[in-house]
Scaffold this motif. Structure first.
Motif, PDB file in Angstrom:
ATOM      1  N   SER A  97     -17.841   5.996   6.465  1.00  0.00           N
ATOM      2  CA  SER A  97     -19.085   6.053   5.692  1.00  0.00           C
ATOM      3  C   SER A  97     -18.847   5.820   4.201  1.00  0.00           C
ATOM      4  O   SER A  97     -19.640   5.138   3.544  1.00  0.00           O
ATOM      5  CB  SER A  97     -19.835   7.361   5.931  1.00  0.00           C
ATOM      6  N   THR A  98     -17.753   6.356   3.646  1.00  0.00           N
ATOM      7  CA  THR A  98     -17.494   6.101   2.226  1.00  0.00           C
ATOM      8  C   THR A  98     -17.102   4.644   1.996  1.00  0.00           C
ATOM      9  O   THR A  98     -17.436   4.061   0.966  1.00  0.00           O
ATOM     10  CB  THR A  98     -16.407   7.041   1.635  1.00  0.00           C
ATOM     11  N   THR A  99     -16.430   4.044   2.965  1.00  0.00           N
ATOM     12  CA  THR A  99     -16.063   2.630   2.851  1.00  0.00           C
ATOM     13  C   THR A  99     -17.314   1.757   2.877  1.00  0.00           C
ATOM     14  O   THR A  99     -17.472   0.864   2.048  1.00  0.00           O
ATOM     15  CB  THR A  99     -15.093   2.239   3.980  1.00  0.00           C
ATOM     16  N   VAL A 100     -18.205   2.019   3.804  1.00  0.00           N
ATOM     17  CA  VAL A 100     -19.456   1.258   3.908  1.00  0.00           C
ATOM     18  C   VAL A 100     -20.276   1.401   2.633  1.00  0.00           C
ATOM     19  O   VAL A 100     -20.764   0.424   2.072  1.00  0.00           O
ATOM     20  CB  VAL A 100     -20.263   1.713   5.144  1.00  0.00           C
ATOM     21  N   ARG A 101     -20.417   2.623   2.171  1.00  0.00           N
ATOM     22  CA  ARG A 101     -21.237   2.892   0.982  1.00  0.00           C
ATOM     23  C   ARG A 101     -20.629   2.255  -0.273  1.00  0.00           C
ATOM     24  O   ARG A 101     -21.316   1.628  -1.066  1.00  0.00           O
ATOM     25  CB  ARG A 101     -21.414   4.400   0.814  1.00  0.00           C
ATOM     26  N   GLN A 102     -19.343   2.417  -0.451  1.00  0.00           N
ATOM     27  CA  GLN A 102     -18.695   1.925  -1.672  1.00  0.00           C
ATOM     28  C   GLN A 102     -18.539   0.410  -1.704  1.00  0.00           C
ATOM     29  O   GLN A 102     -18.695  -0.207  -2.749  1.00  0.00           O
ATOM     30  CB  GLN A 102     -17.335   2.579  -1.844  1.00  0.00           C
ATOM     31  N   TRP A 103     -18.244  -0.200  -0.561  1.00  0.00           N
ATOM     32  CA  TRP A 103     -17.921  -1.629  -0.546  1.00  0.00           C
ATOM     33  C   TRP A 103     -19.024  -2.494   0.058  1.00  0.00           C
ATOM     34  O   TRP A 103     -18.889  -3.713   0.103  1.00  0.00           O
ATOM     35  CB  TRP A 103     -16.605  -1.848   0.194  1.00  0.00           C
ATOM     36  N   ASN A 104     -20.098  -1.901   0.549  1.00  0.00           N
ATOM     37  CA  ASN A 104     -21.250  -2.636   1.097  1.00  0.00           C
ATOM     38  C   ASN A 104     -20.914  -3.493   2.313  1.00  0.00           C
ATOM     39  O   ASN A 104     -21.555  -4.511   2.556  1.00  0.00           O
ATOM     40  CB  ASN A 104     -21.900  -3.504   0.009  1.00  0.00           C
ATOM     41  N   VAL A 105     -19.886  -3.116   3.034  1.00  0.00           N
ATOM     42  CA  VAL A 105     -19.516  -3.834   4.251  1.00  0.00           C
ATOM     43  C   VAL A 105     -20.243  -3.211   5.441  1.00  0.00           C
ATOM     44  O   VAL A 105     -20.744  -2.092   5.364  1.00  0.00           O
ATOM     45  CB  VAL A 105     -17.987  -3.811   4.482  1.00  0.00           C
ATOM     46  N   ALA A 106     -20.282  -3.934   6.543  1.00  0.00           N
ATOM     47  CA  ALA A 106     -20.886  -3.412   7.765  1.00  0.00           C
ATOM     48  C   ALA A 106     -20.007  -2.299   8.333  1.00  0.00           C
ATOM     49  O   ALA A 106     -18.778  -2.341   8.202  1.00  0.00           O
ATOM     50  CB  ALA A 106     -21.037  -4.523   8.797  1.00  0.00           C
ATOM     51  N   PRO A 107     -20.609  -1.310   8.994  1.00  0.00           N
ATOM     52  CA  PRO A 107     -19.816  -0.247   9.621  1.00  0.00           C
ATOM     53  C   PRO A 107     -18.760  -0.797  10.590  1.00  0.00           C
ATOM     54  O   PRO A 107     -17.635  -0.301  10.615  1.00  0.00           O
ATOM     55  CB  PRO A 107     -20.852   0.602  10.344  1.00  0.00           C
ATOM     56  N   ALA A 108     -19.106  -1.828  11.353  1.00  0.00           N
ATOM     57  CA  ALA A 108     -18.137  -2.402  12.297  1.00  0.00           C
ATOM     58  C   ALA A 108     -16.953  -3.020  11.554  1.00  0.00           C
ATOM     59  O   ALA A 108     -15.813  -2.956  12.019  1.00  0.00           O
ATOM     60  CB  ALA A 108     -18.814  -3.449  13.187  1.00  0.00           C
ATOM     61  N   PHE A 109     -17.213  -3.613  10.395  1.00  0.00           N
ATOM     62  CA  PHE A 109     -16.132  -4.169   9.579  1.00  0.00           C
ATOM     63  C   PHE A 109     -15.236  -3.048   9.076  1.00  0.00           C
ATOM     64  O   PHE A 109     -14.010  -3.125   9.176  1.00  0.00           O
ATOM     65  CB  PHE A 109     -16.705  -4.963   8.398  1.00  0.00           C
TER      66      PHE A 109
END
Length: 176
Positions: free
Chosen positions: A6-18
């Motif tokens: 979740s922090t990766t998705v939020r910070q980097w705007n990537v898809a959760p699957a990515f």
């Protein structure tokens, strides 16, 4: 969703699957309770560099889109990304109302592009642009080709193919 994803998705705007795929492959022993910042801080400088490059794919794609925005006509809706890499450029175009075809020769990178395409109108093709014909999926309003032309065996053939795929008045952005 774990804190790490979740922090990766939020910070980097990537898809959760990515985020899930990237973290599982590149940091298989990472605790799901750590933040992406803490995980990266615990790694060697070179590992941080490569991870930040991969995770920054959407921000780089946003930069491409923002550079092209003033040159796009309102009716532009079809995008072709040759050498899609991690899929950030296709993701940004799709988030802005385009349907995108992402062509990536590297199987591993094509899988990342597919993961980053989650829920968006992006078709991912895992092949060589010069060896497989994508003309049936065109014509395109916008073609992006970043960090690719220098790897193409026959640039004049590539340029001819790009010209044939681009709609009249369309935009081609190549960066090397």
């Amino acid at each position: 969703m774990s804190k790490l994803i979740s922090t990766t998705v939020r910070q980097w705007n990537v898809a959760p699957a990515f985020a899930e795929r990237y973290l599982r492959i590149n940091f298989p022993d990472a605790s799901p309770d750590v933040s992406i910042d803490d995980l990266l801080a615990s790694k060697a400088e070179l590992s941080q560099f490569y991870a930040r490059y991969a995770l920054d794919t959407v921000n780089r794609g946003r930069g491409v889109f923002d550079r092209l925005r003033p040159h796009l006509v309102a009716s532009a809706k079809r995008h072709l990304d040759i050498g899609a890499g991690y899929g950030g450029t296709s993701r940004v175009f799709a988030q802005n109302g385009f349907s995108s075809v992402a062509v990536e020769i590297d199987e591993n990178l094509a899988a990342y592009t597919k993961a980053n395409a989650e829920g968006l109108p992006i078709v991912v093709r895992n092949h060589s642009f010069l060896e497989q014909d994508v003309s049936g999926e065109g014509p395109f309003d916008v073609i992006t080709m970043n960090q690719v032309i220098e790897h193409v065996a026959d640039p004049p053939v590539a340029m001819s193919r790009l010209a044939n795929l681009l709609k009249p008045g369309g935009v081609l952005l190549m960066e090397t």
